[in-house]
Structures are given as structure tokens and as C-alpha cells.
Design an enzyme around this catalytic site. Structure first.
Site, PDB file in Angstrom:
ATOM      1  N   ASP A   1       2.737 -11.842  17.327  1.00  0.00           N
ATOM      2  CA  ASP A   1       3.179 -10.525  16.432  1.00  0.00           C
ATOM      3  C   ASP A   1       3.967  -9.944  16.025  1.00  0.00           C
ATOM      4  O   ASP A   1       4.747 -10.479  16.894  1.00  0.00           O
ATOM      5  CB  ASP A   1       2.464  -9.311  18.011  1.00  0.00           C
ATOM      6  CG  ASP A   1       1.653  -8.218  16.729  1.00  0.00           C
ATOM      7  OD1 ASP A   1       1.553  -7.976  16.013  1.00  0.00           O
ATOM      8  OD2 ASP A   1       0.843  -7.886  17.304  1.00  0.00           O
TER       9      ASP A   1
ATOM     10  N   LYS B   1       4.170   0.131  21.863  1.00  0.00           N
ATOM     11  CA  LYS B   1       5.103   1.266  22.380  1.00  0.00           C
ATOM     12  C   LYS B   1       4.744   2.499  22.339  1.00  0.00           C
ATOM     13  O   LYS B   1       4.616   3.499  23.189  1.00  0.00           O
ATOM     14  CB  LYS B   1       5.999   0.781  21.195  1.00  0.00           C
ATOM     15  CG  LYS B   1       6.750  -0.475  21.103  1.00  0.00           C
ATOM     16  CD  LYS B   1       8.025   0.066  19.787  1.00  0.00           C
ATOM     17  CE  LYS B   1       9.158  -0.856  20.437  1.00  0.00           C
ATOM     18  NZ  LYS B   1       9.902  -1.514  18.773  1.00  0.00           N
TER      19      LYS B   1
ATOM     20  N   HIS C   1       8.307  -7.497   7.954  1.00  0.00           N
ATOM     21  CA  HIS C   1       6.920  -7.095   9.687  1.00  0.00           C
ATOM     22  C   HIS C   1       6.121  -7.803  10.228  1.00  0.00           C
ATOM     23  O   HIS C   1       5.982  -7.399  10.887  1.00  0.00           O
ATOM     24  CB  HIS C   1       6.406  -5.543   8.668  1.00  0.00           C
ATOM     25  CG  HIS C   1       7.063  -3.943   8.871  1.00  0.00           C
ATOM     26  ND1 HIS C   1       6.986  -3.589   8.895  1.00  0.00           N
ATOM     27  CD2 HIS C   1       7.486  -4.575   7.215  1.00  0.00           C
ATOM     28  CE1 HIS C   1       7.838  -2.503   8.267  1.00  0.00           C
ATOM     29  NE2 HIS C   1       8.204  -2.768   7.584  1.00  0.00           N
TER      30      HIS C   1
ATOM     31  N   LYS D   1      -3.973 -11.930  17.887  1.00  0.00           N
ATOM     32  CA  LYS D   1      -4.114 -10.839  18.198  1.00  0.00           C
ATOM     33  C   LYS D   1      -4.704 -11.445  19.762  1.00  0.00           C
ATOM     34  O   LYS D   1      -4.605 -11.395  20.783  1.00  0.00           O
ATOM     35  CB  LYS D   1      -5.223  -9.722  17.576  1.00  0.00           C
ATOM     36  CG  LYS D   1      -4.312  -8.497  16.422  1.00  0.00           C
ATOM     37  CD  LYS D   1      -3.391  -8.424  17.003  1.00  0.00           C
ATOM     38  CE  LYS D   1      -2.741  -7.418  15.581  1.00  0.00           C
ATOM     39  NZ  LYS D   1      -1.960  -6.674  15.994  1.00  0.00           N
TER      40      LYS D   1
ATOM     41  N   GLY E   1       0.103   6.353   9.950  1.00  0.00           N
ATOM     42  CA  GLY E   1       0.643   5.204   9.808  1.00  0.00           C
ATOM     43  C   GLY E   1       2.278   5.407  10.598  1.00  0.00           C
ATOM     44  O   GLY E   1       3.273   6.233   9.838  1.00  0.00           O
TER      45      GLY E   1
ATOM     46  N   ASP F   1      37.664 -30.922  -4.396  1.00  0.00           N
ATOM     47  CA  ASP F   1      36.033 -30.923  -4.623  1.00  0.00           C
ATOM     48  C   ASP F   1      36.057 -29.690  -4.091  1.00  0.00           C
ATOM     49  O   ASP F   1      36.470 -28.938  -3.159  1.00  0.00           O
ATOM     50  CB  ASP F   1      35.804 -31.638  -3.222  1.00  0.00           C
ATOM     51  CG  ASP F   1      36.242 -33.364  -3.312  1.00  0.00           C
ATOM     52  OD1 ASP F   1      35.044 -33.983  -3.816  1.00  0.00           O
ATOM     53  OD2 ASP F   1      36.800 -34.282  -3.927  1.00  0.00           O
TER      54      ASP F   1
ATOM     55  N   LEU G   1       2.588  -2.155  17.685  1.00  0.00           N
ATOM     56  CA  LEU G   1       3.394  -0.868  18.062  1.00  0.00           C
ATOM     57  C   LEU G   1       2.406  -0.391  18.737  1.00  0.00           C
ATOM     58  O   LEU G   1       3.137   1.222  19.990  1.00  0.00           O
ATOM     59  CB  LEU G   1       3.628  -0.425  16.346  1.00  0.00           C
ATOM     60  CG  LEU G   1       4.171  -0.127  15.537  1.00  0.00           C
ATOM     61  CD1 LEU G   1       3.517   0.570  13.659  1.00  0.00           C
ATOM     62  CD2 LEU G   1       5.647  -0.566  15.852  1.00  0.00           C
TER      63      LEU G   1
ATOM     64  N   ARG H   1       0.770  -1.245  -0.398  1.00  0.00           N
ATOM     65  CA  ARG H   1      -0.082   0.090   0.177  1.00  0.00           C
ATOM     66  C   ARG H   1       0.497   1.285   0.477  1.00  0.00           C
ATOM     67  O   ARG H   1       1.705   0.684   0.403  1.00  0.00           O
ATOM     68  CB  ARG H   1      -1.073   0.203   1.173  1.00  0.00           C
ATOM     69  CG  ARG H   1      -1.665  -0.529   1.658  1.00  0.00           C
ATOM     70  CD  ARG H   1      -2.914  -0.717   0.322  1.00  0.00           C
ATOM     71  NE  ARG H   1      -3.618   0.191   0.023  1.00  0.00           N
ATOM     72  CZ  ARG H   1      -4.656   0.943   1.275  1.00  0.00           C
ATOM     73  NH1 ARG H   1      -4.954   0.673   1.516  1.00  0.00           N
ATOM     74  NH2 ARG H   1      -4.645   2.284   0.790  1.00  0.00           N
TER      75      ARG H   1
ATOM     76  N   TYR I   1      -3.847 -10.913  -2.833  1.00  0.00           N
ATOM     77  CA  TYR I   1      -4.271  -9.869  -1.269  1.00  0.00           C
ATOM     78  C   TYR I   1      -4.939 -11.084  -0.203  1.00  0.00           C
ATOM     79  O   TYR I   1      -4.104 -11.294   0.583  1.00  0.00           O
ATOM     80  CB  TYR I   1      -4.410  -9.212  -1.382  1.00  0.00           C
ATOM     81  CG  TYR I   1      -4.725  -7.549  -0.405  1.00  0.00           C
ATOM     82  CD1 TYR I   1      -3.136  -7.423   0.008  1.00  0.00           C
ATOM     83  CD2 TYR I   1      -6.079  -7.206   0.502  1.00  0.00           C
ATOM     84  CE1 TYR I   1      -3.254  -6.691   1.130  1.00  0.00           C
ATOM     85  CE2 TYR I   1      -5.455  -6.759   1.450  1.00  0.00           C
ATOM     86  CZ  TYR I   1      -4.539  -6.256   2.123  1.00  0.00           C
ATOM     87  OH  TYR I   1      -4.401  -6.047   3.979  1.00  0.00           O
TER      88      TYR I   1
HETATM   89  C1  GDG Z   1       2.579  -5.400  11.243  1.00  0.00           C
HETATM   90  C2  GDG Z   1       3.162  -6.406  11.964  1.00  0.00           C
HETATM   91  C3  GDG Z   1       4.218  -4.793  12.788  1.00  0.00           C
HETATM   92  C4  GDG Z   1      -4.698   1.366  15.370  1.00  0.00           C
HETATM   93  N1  GDG Z   1      -5.988   1.225  15.180  1.00  0.00           N
HETATM   94  C5  GDG Z   1      -6.003   2.251  15.410  1.00  0.00           C
HETATM   95  C6  GDG Z   1      -5.124   3.215  15.515  1.00  0.00           C
HETATM   96  N2  GDG Z   1      -3.803   2.104  15.757  1.00  0.00           N
HETATM   97  C7  GDG Z   1      -2.628   2.574  14.376  1.00  0.00           C
HETATM   98  C8  GDG Z   1      -1.425   2.298  16.102  1.00  0.00           C
HETATM   99  C9  GDG Z   1      -0.460   1.289  15.553  1.00  0.00           C
HETATM  100  C10 GDG Z   1      -1.005   0.676  14.312  1.00  0.00           C
HETATM  101  O1  GDG Z   1      -2.571   1.314  14.257  1.00  0.00           O
HETATM  102  C11 GDG Z   1      -0.924  -0.700  14.441  1.00  0.00           C
HETATM  103  O2  GDG Z   1       0.217  -1.444  15.025  1.00  0.00           O
HETATM  104  P1  GDG Z   1       0.530  -3.189  14.517  1.00  0.00           P
HETATM  105  O3  GDG Z   1       2.392  -2.720  14.924  1.00  0.00           O
HETATM  106  O4  GDG Z   1      -0.428  -2.876  15.843  1.00  0.00           O
HETATM  107  O5  GDG Z   1      -0.144  -3.453  13.918  1.00  0.00           O
HETATM  108  P2  GDG Z   1       0.123  -3.085  11.741  1.00  0.00           P
HETATM  109  O6  GDG Z   1       0.604  -2.118  11.374  1.00  0.00           O
HETATM  110  O7  GDG Z   1      -0.922  -3.658  11.501  1.00  0.00           O
HETATM  111  O8  GDG Z   1       1.241  -5.299  11.361  1.00  0.00           O
HETATM  112  C12 GDG Z   1       2.985  -5.880  14.082  1.00  0.00           C
HETATM  113  C13 GDG Z   1       3.559  -3.668  11.973  1.00  0.00           C
HETATM  114  O9  GDG Z   1       2.979  -3.989  10.948  1.00  0.00           O
HETATM  115  C14 GDG Z   1       4.951  -2.617  12.448  1.00  0.00           C
HETATM  116  O10 GDG Z   1       6.361  -3.532  11.304  1.00  0.00           O
HETATM  117  O11 GDG Z   1       4.273  -4.099  14.806  1.00  0.00           O
HETATM  118  O12 GDG Z   1       3.658  -6.863  14.503  1.00  0.00           O
HETATM  119  O13 GDG Z   1       1.285  -6.912  12.468  1.00  0.00           O
HETATM  120  O14 GDG Z   1      -0.040   2.513  15.155  1.00  0.00           O
HETATM  121  O15 GDG Z   1      -1.597   3.943  16.587  1.00  0.00           O
HETATM  122  N3  GDG Z   1      -5.422   4.512  14.779  1.00  0.00           N
HETATM  123  C15 GDG Z   1      -5.681   5.526  14.992  1.00  0.00           C
HETATM  124  N4  GDG Z   1      -7.048   4.970  15.009  1.00  0.00           N
HETATM  125  C16 GDG Z   1      -7.742   3.735  15.466  1.00  0.00           C
HETATM  126  O16 GDG Z   1      -8.063   3.113  15.855  1.00  0.00           O
HETATM  127  N5  GDG Z   1      -5.186   6.878  14.729  1.00  0.00           N
END
Ligand code: GDG
Length: 725
Positions: free
Chosen positions: A372, A379, A165, A278, A30, A500, A376, A10, A87
């Protein structure tokens, strides 16, 4: 001028069509988009990916392309079929469950695979419209695992990085994929392959060595023509963005409003995309037991459950959604009162200020994925806790657990442990919260998303430099010409060849590595020239060499110098050799054969060899380490030496080596041309004794005392052929 091109499934922007067909461009907020923003927005740099909408008319595609170019982006247009098969299909119904260890959900559908290959090719074609060999290309994630190799085929010298990722599963899981080899080869097109954790990295390295046979050491893979770095580079977050948002007016306004609806209960926060990886149902069940077990906490604590809609057209996701609805209903029905809701449940995405407000308000963040890649959210929670209060409960199977060891780490399948962790978190004294939070904040502040991007790029450039260093020693066109010219202008020539790995490739069964037609004709031509003295310097036993090559006018050094045969003479032996140690050592080696399936002993006149090429990778290496240290201890008072060759351990008389044997030939003549070729470290002894003007050549791109490197036995044959035409 070289440029940097980011490629991901994307784009960091979504294009939405309204009802009248007008297009709206919505930038992504993101972490990846922010981190890579510092790269793709500069100069001629570019981000390539799918814009999130289907376009069929050429005119619309052109307009979108033009608009995106203004923002340093380029679209890869996909069809509805692509999205269904590539996808939702191969990426999300095959790779996603497999890589997250949900093998029961994996679909092995050849149609999905074909589409995956085809769409990766589409990405490749689009990339090639913009890229050239001087560019740095950074490919992201599991949707594009084949892309690095596809680009490499067209741009052999490009600098290509790849980052995965999501987790990389253990070999036992990965091997079940029918297309495992193609996937690995696709990834190996990159120069640097990055993962979030060391576990992902070692799973990948193990899969590569078991499936492709390519060995690694210290995180470097030695493919036939390049060094590839594999590294654990955990992704950071945009720390500043979250810490600054926490004190912003917008966030504080939301906080105030939320509090006005709530009583003074403590808040537990859970945020995830809807996904079976999850562990959301497990979390709800643990909260249920917590309220059951600690009845005093009722009306004093609520769980805020934010689930972001995702893939709910897919069957497993739709079921999961139903399960969550039911669980939330059950808990609220069971405990809820007129002025207390146990679970506040949102099934939607919230605007950033509301997300930030929830991070600020939560006393506890409950993040317990079953698997996972990184995660993020945990963090971001830590970065938002400006007063250093709050407790993080984190699953030990999230990549982030390695960095956030100051959280309460739990096994996501251990129901009771999660229940007790909730209790512990809600009861934790403030000074303890402060201590853990500051430790975690220090780490995340220092290693943020910008640092992650810099470190990835540094490692990529370092790998390229390393490749260049080895390539400088690689026997390229000019050096090869120099050797051939020297050969042709000389009369008395000494040609020392290991067998060899130098003249033939390796074979699981050493007795099957006999010379083929091509090699026989090369040796015939070389030995027919009266100006040549061709010596085979091998670790093999004399009878095998004699049987395979004895009919040529060759000379031999066998068993690393135990036996030798000069022109027109019989086989002779080095002086002062003894055999009396063999019985004792043989018993030890036999024990290792019994304990290590796939290994065997080769008996030579004055040496014993334990072969482990056919043992399980890793296991064979482990046993070899153990054997060497055992032998070194047991043989300390014997006059023998233990040598480690290519998947062999050899025990023989001390003071015998290829170099010592080669000296005999060096002293024979005033040679006008000398060359020595070999692939393993026993050949280093030969290189060591060669005079300055000799052309010493190491087979394989690794460091050596030799002057030049050559990639493989195939290139050796090319060089020898250039001598005889
Ligand atoms: C992959 C891997 C790895 C969530 N709800 C809302 C919202 N978020 C944002 C969070 C966070 C992001 O979405 C989710 O990040 P994750 O790390 O949990 O998962 P993914 O990005 O789907 O997936 C994962 C990542 O890549 C990076 O390498 O950590 O393990 O699966 O940033 O803040 N943001 C907003 N509203 C929401 O309701 N605005």
C-alpha cells in the site's frame, strides 16, 4: 498574479446523471479533497480533472464547465474508450499491478499505452487553457505520469510539483515496463517529485540513474538544465475531522444503534477497497485460524469486514470478490451460532457517520495490505480513538508503517504472525493500549493533511529558489555577450580548456571520446588566430591528446599537470616525479577490477586511473568509496594523492594539479583576456589560480569556484563559436 492549479485524474466532485438526465454534483469527502481544499478554493486557483461522467453533447459540456468554474474547478472530458484503455487499461491493468509488485497481473498492451499518452495530452491541453509560466501546477498520481514533462515543454519556467500516491517499485520490477524511459522522463518534467516513503524515493532515484543516467546527490537530481528535488513526504489525514466526528451526535447515534444489535463481543475492524493488493483473503484466513486455535474466543469476538466495491468489471477483481464471498461463507458456516456471527461482511460504501461509528467501536483494527502506498484507514482509526483505547495491527509494507511504529507490525504474508498478532491485540492491557495510541496520535495530529500540503508547497518553492540561484550563475545571454565582447576587444588571449565533459560528452569507453568534426573546426579557427594561446588542460595521457589534437597550434597540460607542451617545444615533465609507487597501487586496483565488473585501469606515465562508469550504478559508487578509503589508509606514507573525478579514481604524485601547471601559462604574458572552462573538481584547481578578471566557467549546474556556470559541452561549443565568427 500567479495561481495554483491542481491536476488529478478525478475532480474532488462527482457528477451523476439521474434517469431524466438531470445532473447531480456530489462533492468528495476524501482526505486529498479536504487537504487541497485550502488551496484550490482560493482566488483564481483551480482543480482540473475528470468529473466521473461521460458527456458527448457540446451544450452539456459547456454547462458543466460553467457550473464547475463557479466552484474553482475545470473538467477534462474523457470518452468511454479513454476510460477503457487509459484508466482501466494502462493505469489499472499495467501501472497499478506493476507498482504494487503484482507482476503476474500486468498487461503490456501497446493500445493501452497509446491511449495513456493521448489522455495525458488531453490533460495537458486543458491545463494550458488556464496555466501560464508564473503558475504553480501540482500534478497527482500514477494516471498522469507523463503530464509534468508535457506541461514543461510548453511552459519551460512553470513551477511543477508531482506526487505519487502509490508505491514506486524497485528498479528490477520497474525495468520490465517497455515504456519505462518515457515514464521517467514524464515525471522528470516536475521540479519536485514527492513519494510517501523513503523506499519509494530511493527506488525512483535508482531507476532514474540506471535508466536515464542522471545522477543524484542528497535527493537532488541534476538533469541537463535543472535541479529536481525528490523527497519522501508522507501524506497525513484530516485529523480534526475524524477526532471531532468521533464525539459528534451523528456518530454516537450510529454507535448506539450498532451496539443494540450486538452482544458484548470484542470487535475487529477491516476496511479496504476491493483490491488484490490489500490482502483481504489472507486476513480472513488468519481470522479463521485464530478462531480455530483459540477456541475460547468463539462467541466473544467478531470481525467487521467492510469492502468498498471497486473495479469489479475487471477479471482479477471479480475473482477476488468471489473468493471473499466464499471465505466469509465458510467461516460463518463453520463457527457461527444463532446468537453470534463471526464475520459481519459489507460489500458497499458506508456513509461517513457509520464509518466513524465503526472506528469508534473497534477494539482492534486489522490493516494488513500486501502493498500500500500509504493507507489512510489506519490513520483514521487512530484519530478516532478519543479514549486512547484500541490496538492497530498494521502491515509493514504499508507506507504508514514508517510513521506508526507503535502499532503491532506484521508481515502480511506471515499467516501465523497475523494470527498471534490478533491474539496479542485482543489481550493487550489497557495501559499499554493507551501508551501506544497516544504516541501515534501525537504524530498524526502534528503532521496532518494541512501540514503535508504546506510542506509540499514549501519544498516546491525551495527547489525553485535553488534553481534560480544556479540560473543566476548560468551564463545567460548578457553574460555571454560580455565575455564575447571582452574576447573581441583583447589582443593577448589565454584560453584554457578541459577536454572530457567540457569539449565533448562522456563516453563509456574513454578512447571513443575523440573529437568530432564540429569540435575540430572550432579548435582550428581558435588556434588560427595569432592573438590566441589555446591550452588544453586535461587529465588524459599525452599520447592520446597528441594523437587527437597534436596537428593544431595548441599547447597542452596532460595528466593533470604531469606533462606539458608549450608552443614550438617538445613535451616536458613536471619536476620531482617518481614512479616507484605504481607497482604496489596497480595490484590494489587490479583487485578492484576483478571484484567490480565493468571497471578497468588506465595506465598513464605518472598516474593510474580506475574507471567505473560502466559498472552497475550504485555498485560502482560503493566500490569507489571503499577504494578511496583503502588507498588513503595504504598510501598515508607515500608521496601520492588520490583524486575522485567523474566516475574515475585517479592516483598520482602529490603536488601535481591542473592549477599548479596553469600558473606557468599565467606568468608568460600580460594577458588581456583569460578564460578557463572545466567540468569536474580537478578543474577547481585551475579556477582557483586564475586572476580576478578571468572568465572562469564551470560546465554543469553545480556549485564551483568559477564565476559562471554553463549547462553542457553543447553550450561550451556555442560560446567558443561566438568568439570566432
Ligand atoms: C491511494 C493509495 C494512499 C473507505 N471506505 C469507506 C470510506 N473509505 C475511505 C477511507 C479513506 C479512503 O477511503 C481510503 O484511503 P486509502 O489510503 O486506504 O486508499 P486510496 O485513497 O484508495 O488510494 C493509498 C492514498 O492514495 C493517499 O495517498 O494512502 O495507499 O492506494 O480515507 O476513509 N469512506 C466512506 N465510506 C466507506 O465505506 N465514507
Amino acid at each position: 498574479m500567479s495561481k495554483t492549479i491542481i491536476v488529478s485524474n478525478r475532480l474532488p466532485i462527482s457528477i451523476k446523471k439521474d434517469e431524466e438526465g438531470n445532473l447531480e454534483y456530489i462533492p468528495s469527502s476524501g482526505g486529498l479533497a479536504t487537504g487541497l481544499g485550502s488551496i484550490y478554493k482560493k482566488g483564481n486557483n483551480l482543480w482540473l480533472g475528470w468529473p466521473g461522467t461521460f458527456f458527448t453533447k457540446e451544450k452539456n459540456k459547456e454547462a458543466v464547465t460553467e457550473n464547475l468554474h463557479k466552484e474553482n474547478m475545470a473538467p477534462v472530458f474523457l470518452t468511454e474508450d479513454d476510460i477503457h484503455n487509459f484508466y482501466e487499461g494502462f493505469s489499472n491493468s499495467t501501472l497499478w499491478p506493476l507498482f504494487h509488485y503484482f507482476t503476474q497481473y500486468v498487461e503490456y498492451n501497446p493500445e493501452f499505452w497509446e491511449s495513456y499518452v493521448e489522455v495525458n495530452r488531453k490533460f495537458c491541453e486543458e491545463t494550458l487553457k488556464y496555466a501560464d509560466e508564473s503558475d504553480v501546477i501540482w500534478v497527482h498520481d500514477y494516471q498522469l505520469l507523463l503530464l509534468p514533462e508535457m506541461i514543461r515543454e510548453k511552459l519551460p519556467n512553470a513551477t511543477i510539483g508531482f506526487f505519487n500516491h502509490i508505491p514506486f517499485p524497485s528498479f528490477e520490477i520497474f525495468r520490465s515496463l517497455p515504456w519505462r524511459k518515457q515514464i521517467l522522463n514524464g515525471m522528470l518534467g516536475a521540479d519536485l517529485i514527492g513519494f510517501h516513503t523513503y523506499d519509494d524515493m530511493r527506488h525512483f532515484l535508482s531507476a532514474v540513474s540506471r535508466i536515464t543516467g542522471i545522477d543524484h546527490s542528497m535527493g537532488h537530481l541534476k538533469s541537463s538544465n535543472r535541479i529536481i528535488t525528490v523527497d519522501a513526504l508522507p501524506m497525513g489525514i484530516d485529523y480534526k475531522k475524524f477526532s471531532e466526528a468521533a464525539i459528534s451526535k451523528e456518530t454516537q447515534k450510529e454507535v448506539k444503534q450498532y451496539y443494540s444489535y450486538l452482544n458484548s463481543q470484542q470487535l475487529i475492524l477491516s476496511i479496504d477497497r476491493l483490491d488484490y493488493s490489500k490482502g483481504i483473503p489472507q486476513r480472513l484466513k488468519a481470522f479463521d485460524t485464530y478462531l480455530e486455535r483459540y477456541a475460547d474466543s468463539r462467541e466473544k469476538v467478531s470481525l467487521i469486514l467492510l469492502v468498498v466495491p471497486s473495479r469489479d468489471q475487471v477479471e482479477h477483481y471479480a475473482h477476488l470478490k468471489e473468493e471473499l464471498d466464499e471465505l466469509v461463507g465458510r467461516i460463518n458456516g463453520k463457527y457461527g451460532t444463532l446468537n453470534w456471527t463471526p464475520v459481519y461482511y459489507f460489500y458497499r460504501s458506508l456513509p461517513f457517520s457509520k464509518l466513524s461509528a465503526l472506528y469508534c467501536m473497534a477494539d482492534v483494527a486489522l490493516i494488513t495490505p500486501i502493498r500500500d502506498g500509504m493507507n489512510l484507514v489506519c490513520k483514521e482509526y487512530v484519530a478516532s480513538r478519543l479514549d486512547r483505547s484500541g490496538v492497530l495491527i498494521l502491515s509493514e509494507t504499508a507506507g504508514s508503517a514508517k510513521e506508526l511504529a507503535d502499532s503491532i507490525l506484521v508481515n502480511p504474508n506471515d499467516h501465523d504472525q497475523i494470527v498471534e498478532a490478533i491474539h496479542q491485540a485482543l489481550e493487550m492491557p489497557e495501559d499499554e493500549q493507551d501508551l501506544h495510541m497516544s504516541e501515534m496520535q501525537d504524530k498524526l495530529k502534528r503532521y496532518d493533511i494541512h501540514r503535508w500540503v504546506d510542506v509540499f508547497m514549501e519544498r516546491l518553492i525551495y527547489t525553485k529558489e535553488k534553481q534560480k540561484e544556479l540560473n543566476a550563475r548560468h551564463l545567460g545571454g548578457r553574460a555571454s555577450q560580455l565575455i564575447t565582447n571582452n574576447y573581441k576587444n583583447a589582443n593577448k588571449r589565454l584560453i584554457c580548456l578541459d577536454y572530457d565533459g567540457t569539449l565533448v560528452g562522456f563516453h563509456g569507453d574513454p578512447q571513443k571520446a575523440e573529437p568530432d568534426e564540429e569540435l575540430l573546426s572550432i579548435i582550428e579557427a581558435l588556434t588560427k588566430d595569432p592573438n590566441n594561446s589555446v591550452v588544453i588542460i586535461s587529465g588524459r595521457d599525452k599520447d592520446t591528446l597528441e594523437g587527437w589534437l597534436g596537428h593544431f597550434d595548441l599547447e597542452f597540460i596532460a595528466e593533470h599537470g604531469v606533462w606539458f607542451k608549450e608552443k614550438g617545444k617538445e613535451w616536458a615533465m613536471a619536476d620531482n616525479l617518481v614512479q616507484d609507487w605504481q607497482e604496489e597501487i596497480l595490484q590494489i586496483l587490479e583487485l578492484y577490477v576483478d571484484r567490480t565488473p565493468g571497471t578497468f585501469i588506465e595506465k598513464k606515465d605518472y598516474s593510474l586511473v580506475w574507471h567505473y562508469r560502466k559498472a552497475d550504478t550504485g555498485f560502482g559508487d560503493m566500490r569507489a568509496r571503499e577504494l578511496v578509503s583503502n588507498l588513503q589508509y595504504l598510501t598515508s606514507n607515500m608521496d601520492i594523492q588520490v583524486l575522485e573525478g567523474n566516475k574515475v579514481i585517479e592516483v598520482k604524485n602529490a603536488g601535481v594539479n591542473k592549477g599548479k601547471a596553469a600558473l606557468k601559462w599565467l606568468a608568460k604574458e600580460e594577458w588581456e583576456f583569460i578564460t578557463a572552462l572545466g567540468d569536474d573538481w580537478t578543474d577547481e584547481d585551475t579556477f582557483h589560480v586564475m586572476p580576478d578578471g578571468a572568465f572562469t566557467i564551470k560546465v554543469g549546474l553545480t556549485s564551483s569556484e568559477a564565476r559562471y556556470n554553463i549547462k553542457s559541452y553543447v553550450e561550451v561549443r556555442e560560446l567558443l563559436k561566438s568568439f570566432i565568427v
